[in-house]
Design a protein around this motif. Structure first.
Motif, PDB file in Angstrom:
ATOM      1  N   ILE A  57     -70.188  97.721  67.897  1.00 57.49           N
ATOM      2  CA  ILE A  57     -69.285  98.263  67.653  1.00 57.49           C
ATOM      3  C   ILE A  57     -69.163  97.713  66.052  1.00 57.49           C
ATOM      4  O   ILE A  57     -68.986  96.974  65.426  1.00 57.49           O
ATOM      5  N   ARG A  58     -69.634  99.029  65.108  1.00 59.54           N
ATOM      6  CA  ARG A  58     -69.689  98.880  63.262  1.00 59.54           C
ATOM      7  C   ARG A  58     -68.600  99.365  62.763  1.00 59.54           C
ATOM      8  O   ARG A  58     -68.439  98.865  61.520  1.00 59.54           O
ATOM      9  N   SER A  59     -67.984 100.021  63.897  1.00 55.07           N
ATOM     10  CA  SER A  59     -66.062 100.666  62.471  1.00 55.07           C
ATOM     11  C   SER A  59     -65.739 100.912  63.580  1.00 55.07           C
ATOM     12  O   SER A  59     -65.723 100.775  64.296  1.00 55.07           O
ATOM     13  N   VAL A  60     -64.548 101.228  62.700  1.00 53.32           N
ATOM     14  CA  VAL A  60     -62.732 101.544  63.788  1.00 53.32           C
ATOM     15  C   VAL A  60     -62.544 103.143  64.006  1.00 53.32           C
ATOM     16  O   VAL A  60     -63.001 102.582  65.518  1.00 53.32           O
ATOM     17  N   PRO A  61     -63.151 103.621  64.083  1.00 54.55           N
ATOM     18  CA  PRO A  61     -64.429 105.125  64.646  1.00 54.55           C
ATOM     19  C   PRO A  61     -64.288 104.576  66.323  1.00 54.55           C
ATOM     20  O   PRO A  61     -64.483 105.188  66.912  1.00 54.55           O
ATOM     21  N   GLU A  62     -65.762 103.976  65.924  1.00 57.26           N
ATOM     22  CA  GLU A  62     -66.540 103.552  66.726  1.00 57.26           C
ATOM     23  C   GLU A  62     -65.567 102.816  67.626  1.00 57.26           C
ATOM     24  O   GLU A  62     -66.216 103.210  69.372  1.00 57.26           O
ATOM     25  N   PHE A  63     -64.621 101.954  67.359  1.00 60.99           N
ATOM     26  CA  PHE A  63     -63.855 101.678  68.385  1.00 60.99           C
ATOM     27  C   PHE A  63     -63.331 101.790  69.094  1.00 60.99           C
ATOM     28  O   PHE A  63     -62.913 101.961  70.392  1.00 60.99           O
ATOM     29  N   TYR A  64     -62.408 103.340  68.322  1.00 62.29           N
ATOM     30  CA  TYR A  64     -61.823 104.364  68.992  1.00 62.29           C
ATOM     31  C   TYR A  64     -62.442 104.990  70.493  1.00 62.29           C
ATOM     32  O   TYR A  64     -61.905 105.513  71.114  1.00 62.29           O
ATOM     33  N   THR A  65     -63.959 105.835  70.333  1.00 57.96           N
ATOM     34  CA  THR A  65     -64.797 106.145  70.893  1.00 57.96           C
ATOM     35  C   THR A  65     -64.837 105.678  71.903  1.00 57.96           C
ATOM     36  O   THR A  65     -65.359 105.945  73.143  1.00 57.96           O
TER      37      THR A  65
END
Length: 124
Positions: A57-65
């Motif tokens: 996970i490289r970003s906050v949107p990826e974490f949400y996904t």
């Protein structure tokens, strides 16, 4: 033994009261346990990001996904954007998990459980 004839045990009314109390607490328990199990699944999803090397996970949107997919797999009836608050600071994700669940018990009496926990997830 002059008192032996007075020791007959619980009366029928006493047994009914005990049975009603047991049924009440069993009903409440069966309604609340799934919410605690869902919270435990959310907890494992968040902590798995740090411990699982395959999760990139490289970003906050990826974490949400990632969390959204985990919620779908576990069939949890929550929306990640309403439950999680995720921030990235110095390669550390600050995740705040905060929500409450209501479960009707009897007519207008509800059981309410609220969960509020913060995580610090470090990325490699």
């Amino acid at each position: 033994m002059t008192f032996a004839h007075k020791q007959k045990g619980m009366s029928m009314l006493s047994w009914m009261v005990v049975l009603v109390l047991v049924a009440f607490f069993a009903s409440a328990g069966f309604k609340l346990i799934p919410h605690y199990m869902d919270n435990r699944a959310l907890d494992r999803m968040i902590t798995a990001v740090e411990s699982d090397p395959t999760t990139k996970i490289r970003s906050v949107p990826e974490f949400y996904t990632y969390l959204f997919k985990g919620i779908q797999v576990n069939a949890i009836d929550l929306k990640p954007e309403e439950v999680f608050d995720i921030k990235l600071e110095n390669n550390v994700y600050l995740v705040k998990l905060k929500y409450e669940q209501r479960e009707p018990l009897i007519k207008n009496i509800d059981l309410v459980v609220s969960f509020d926990k913060e995580y610090r997830v470090r990325m490699q």
